[in-house]
Design a protein around this motif. Sequence first.
Motif, PDB file in Angstrom:
ATOM      1  N   GLN A  39      50.171  71.284  27.003  1.00  0.00           N
ATOM      2  CA  GLN A  39      48.926  70.562  25.917  1.00  0.00           C
ATOM      3  C   GLN A  39      49.769  68.997  24.732  1.00  0.00           C
ATOM      4  O   GLN A  39      49.856  70.461  24.826  1.00  0.00           O
ATOM      5  CB  GLN A  39      48.107  71.340  24.829  1.00  0.00           C
ATOM      6  CG  GLN A  39      46.667  70.808  24.597  1.00  0.00           C
ATOM      7  CD  GLN A  39      45.548  71.902  24.323  1.00  0.00           C
ATOM      8  OE1 GLN A  39      45.829  72.366  23.612  1.00  0.00           O
ATOM      9  NE2 GLN A  39      44.591  70.981  23.888  1.00  0.00           N
ATOM     10  N   ALA A  40      49.414  68.368  25.062  1.00  0.00           N
ATOM     11  CA  ALA A  40      50.214  67.951  24.333  1.00  0.00           C
ATOM     12  C   ALA A  40      49.455  66.779  23.018  1.00  0.00           C
ATOM     13  O   ALA A  40      47.038  67.162  23.331  1.00  0.00           O
ATOM     14  CB  ALA A  40      50.217  66.148  24.850  1.00  0.00           C
ATOM     15  N   PRO A  41      49.758  66.468  21.623  1.00  0.00           N
ATOM     16  CA  PRO A  41      48.558  65.823  20.483  1.00  0.00           C
ATOM     17  C   PRO A  41      47.504  65.341  21.047  1.00  0.00           C
ATOM     18  O   PRO A  41      47.607  64.294  21.985  1.00  0.00           O
ATOM     19  CB  PRO A  41      49.559  66.003  19.761  1.00  0.00           C
ATOM     20  CG  PRO A  41      50.913  66.793  19.531  1.00  0.00           C
ATOM     21  CD  PRO A  41      51.071  66.713  21.319  1.00  0.00           C
ATOM     22  N   GLY A  42      46.646  65.970  20.696  1.00  0.00           N
ATOM     23  CA  GLY A  42      45.620  64.689  20.217  1.00  0.00           C
ATOM     24  C   GLY A  42      44.761  64.621  21.934  1.00  0.00           C
ATOM     25  O   GLY A  42      44.305  63.945  22.933  1.00  0.00           O
ATOM     26  N   LYS A  43      45.489  65.117  22.653  1.00  0.00           N
ATOM     27  CA  LYS A  43      45.098  65.592  24.342  1.00  0.00           C
ATOM     28  C   LYS A  43      44.493  66.517  25.280  1.00  0.00           C
ATOM     29  O   LYS A  43      45.025  68.009  24.224  1.00  0.00           O
ATOM     30  CB  LYS A  43      45.884  65.212  25.712  1.00  0.00           C
ATOM     31  CG  LYS A  43      46.827  63.375  25.042  1.00  0.00           C
ATOM     32  CD  LYS A  43      47.724  63.429  26.246  1.00  0.00           C
ATOM     33  CE  LYS A  43      48.306  61.320  25.688  1.00  0.00           C
ATOM     34  NZ  LYS A  43      47.074  60.467  25.897  1.00  0.00           N
ATOM     35  N   GLU A  44      43.801  66.597  26.054  1.00  0.00           N
ATOM     36  CA  GLU A  44      43.520  67.867  26.842  1.00  0.00           C
ATOM     37  C   GLU A  44      44.080  68.608  27.194  1.00  0.00           C
ATOM     38  O   GLU A  44      45.237  67.979  27.709  1.00  0.00           O
ATOM     39  CB  GLU A  44      41.867  67.392  27.418  1.00  0.00           C
ATOM     40  CG  GLU A  44      41.189  66.770  26.928  1.00  0.00           C
ATOM     41  CD  GLU A  44      39.700  66.744  28.173  1.00  0.00           C
ATOM     42  OE1 GLU A  44      38.600  66.272  27.990  1.00  0.00           O
ATOM     43  OE2 GLU A  44      39.192  67.271  29.721  1.00  0.00           O
ATOM     44  N   ARG A  45      43.471  69.891  27.708  1.00  0.00           N
ATOM     45  CA  ARG A  45      45.626  70.475  28.200  1.00  0.00           C
ATOM     46  C   ARG A  45      45.551  70.181  29.749  1.00  0.00           C
ATOM     47  O   ARG A  45      43.935  69.722  30.601  1.00  0.00           O
ATOM     48  CB  ARG A  45      44.903  71.743  28.092  1.00  0.00           C
ATOM     49  CG  ARG A  45      43.402  72.911  28.980  1.00  0.00           C
ATOM     50  CD  ARG A  45      43.649  74.222  28.469  1.00  0.00           C
ATOM     51  NE  ARG A  45      42.075  74.465  29.456  1.00  0.00           N
ATOM     52  CZ  ARG A  45      40.956  74.687  29.720  1.00  0.00           C
ATOM     53  NH1 ARG A  45      40.210  74.695  28.412  1.00  0.00           N
ATOM     54  NH2 ARG A  45      39.988  74.796  30.184  1.00  0.00           N
ATOM     55  N   GLU A  46      46.811  70.334  30.134  1.00  0.00           N
ATOM     56  CA  GLU A  46      46.697  70.416  31.235  1.00  0.00           C
ATOM     57  C   GLU A  46      46.964  71.703  32.032  1.00  0.00           C
ATOM     58  O   GLU A  46      47.409  72.085  31.991  1.00  0.00           O
ATOM     59  CB  GLU A  46      47.859  69.278  32.053  1.00  0.00           C
ATOM     60  CG  GLU A  46      47.805  67.862  31.196  1.00  0.00           C
ATOM     61  CD  GLU A  46      49.188  67.134  31.552  1.00  0.00           C
ATOM     62  OE1 GLU A  46      49.703  67.389  32.455  1.00  0.00           O
ATOM     63  OE2 GLU A  46      48.994  66.073  30.581  1.00  0.00           O
ATOM     64  N   LEU A 107      38.997  77.414  36.171  1.00  0.00           N
ATOM     65  CA  LEU A 107      39.958  77.141  34.517  1.00  0.00           C
ATOM     66  C   LEU A 107      40.834  76.053  34.141  1.00  0.00           C
ATOM     67  O   LEU A 107      41.094  75.468  33.734  1.00  0.00           O
ATOM     68  CB  LEU A 107      40.467  77.823  35.368  1.00  0.00           C
ATOM     69  CG  LEU A 107      41.768  78.381  33.556  1.00  0.00           C
ATOM     70  CD1 LEU A 107      40.973  78.276  32.365  1.00  0.00           C
ATOM     71  CD2 LEU A 107      42.148  79.878  33.832  1.00  0.00           C
ATOM     72  N   CYS A 108      41.386  75.321  35.297  1.00  0.00           N
ATOM     73  CA  CYS A 108      42.553  74.945  35.756  1.00  0.00           C
ATOM     74  C   CYS A 108      42.744  73.692  35.828  1.00  0.00           C
ATOM     75  O   CYS A 108      43.110  72.556  35.113  1.00  0.00           O
ATOM     76  CB  CYS A 108      44.082  75.169  37.148  1.00  0.00           C
ATOM     77  SG  CYS A 108      45.486  75.779  35.996  1.00  0.00           S
ATOM     78  N   VAL A 109      41.317  72.690  36.218  1.00  0.00           N
ATOM     79  CA  VAL A 109      41.155  71.631  36.835  1.00  0.00           C
ATOM     80  C   VAL A 109      40.109  70.612  36.178  1.00  0.00           C
ATOM     81  O   VAL A 109      39.935  69.301  35.665  1.00  0.00           O
ATOM     82  CB  VAL A 109      40.590  70.955  38.039  1.00  0.00           C
ATOM     83  CG1 VAL A 109      40.095  69.951  38.630  1.00  0.00           C
ATOM     84  CG2 VAL A 109      42.268  71.643  38.790  1.00  0.00           C
ATOM     85  N   ARG A 110      39.153  71.567  36.093  1.00  0.00           N
ATOM     86  CA  ARG A 110      38.090  71.223  35.405  1.00  0.00           C
ATOM     87  C   ARG A 110      37.094  71.964  33.504  1.00  0.00           C
ATOM     88  O   ARG A 110      36.675  71.106  33.302  1.00  0.00           O
ATOM     89  CB  ARG A 110      36.290  71.998  36.425  1.00  0.00           C
ATOM     90  CG  ARG A 110      36.143  71.302  37.822  1.00  0.00           C
ATOM     91  CD  ARG A 110      35.198  72.231  37.955  1.00  0.00           C
ATOM     92  NE  ARG A 110      34.864  72.373  39.785  1.00  0.00           N
ATOM     93  CZ  ARG A 110      33.948  72.785  40.728  1.00  0.00           C
ATOM     94  NH1 ARG A 110      33.228  73.631  39.904  1.00  0.00           N
ATOM     95  NH2 ARG A 110      34.415  72.648  41.674  1.00  0.00           N
ATOM     96  N   ASN A 111      38.461  71.929  33.053  1.00  0.00           N
ATOM     97  CA  ASN A 111      38.688  72.329  31.763  1.00  0.00           C
ATOM     98  C   ASN A 111      37.572  73.333  31.332  1.00  0.00           C
ATOM     99  O   ASN A 111      36.588  72.974  30.455  1.00  0.00           O
ATOM    100  CB  ASN A 111      38.295  70.586  30.480  1.00  0.00           C
ATOM    101  CG  ASN A 111      38.669  70.494  29.109  1.00  0.00           C
ATOM    102  OD1 ASN A 111      39.346  71.437  29.044  1.00  0.00           O
ATOM    103  ND2 ASN A 111      38.023  70.126  28.479  1.00  0.00           N
TER     104      ASN A 111
END
Length: 127
Positions: A39-46, A107-111
């Motif tokens: 997870q990068a700052p300000g972005k959704e988790r990958e 979980l991994c793709v659909r947030n």
Amino acid sequence: QVQVVESGGGLVQPGGSLRLSCTAPGFTLPDYTIGWFLQAPGKEREGVSCISPSDGSTYYADSVRGRFTISRDNAKKTVYLQMNSLKPEDTAVYYCAAAGAPTVQALCVRNYTLSFWGQGTQVTVSS
């Protein structure tokens, strides 16, 4: 109380290997789909890799498929991420999280909304 604890990160040379561990002391591991994320700052988790509690099905991001392997030991309440052939671009903080997701894709793709998550473990790949 602590629900998820990550370990195993560190400094490794390109081409090297690490094994990350995610331990869930506060809940029953088979009840949850477990994933490793960036997870990068300000972005959704990958989603990097996720594993199902029921049939052991797995998901891998395209960038790690063939290099990383996720596995689960319900008796030890631990999920592992074996990271081989590491590249400098793999450098990141890796987070372990759990959710009652119906599929690894959810979980991994659909947030899918997380139930528990850890503080992260730093992986640095550098020569």
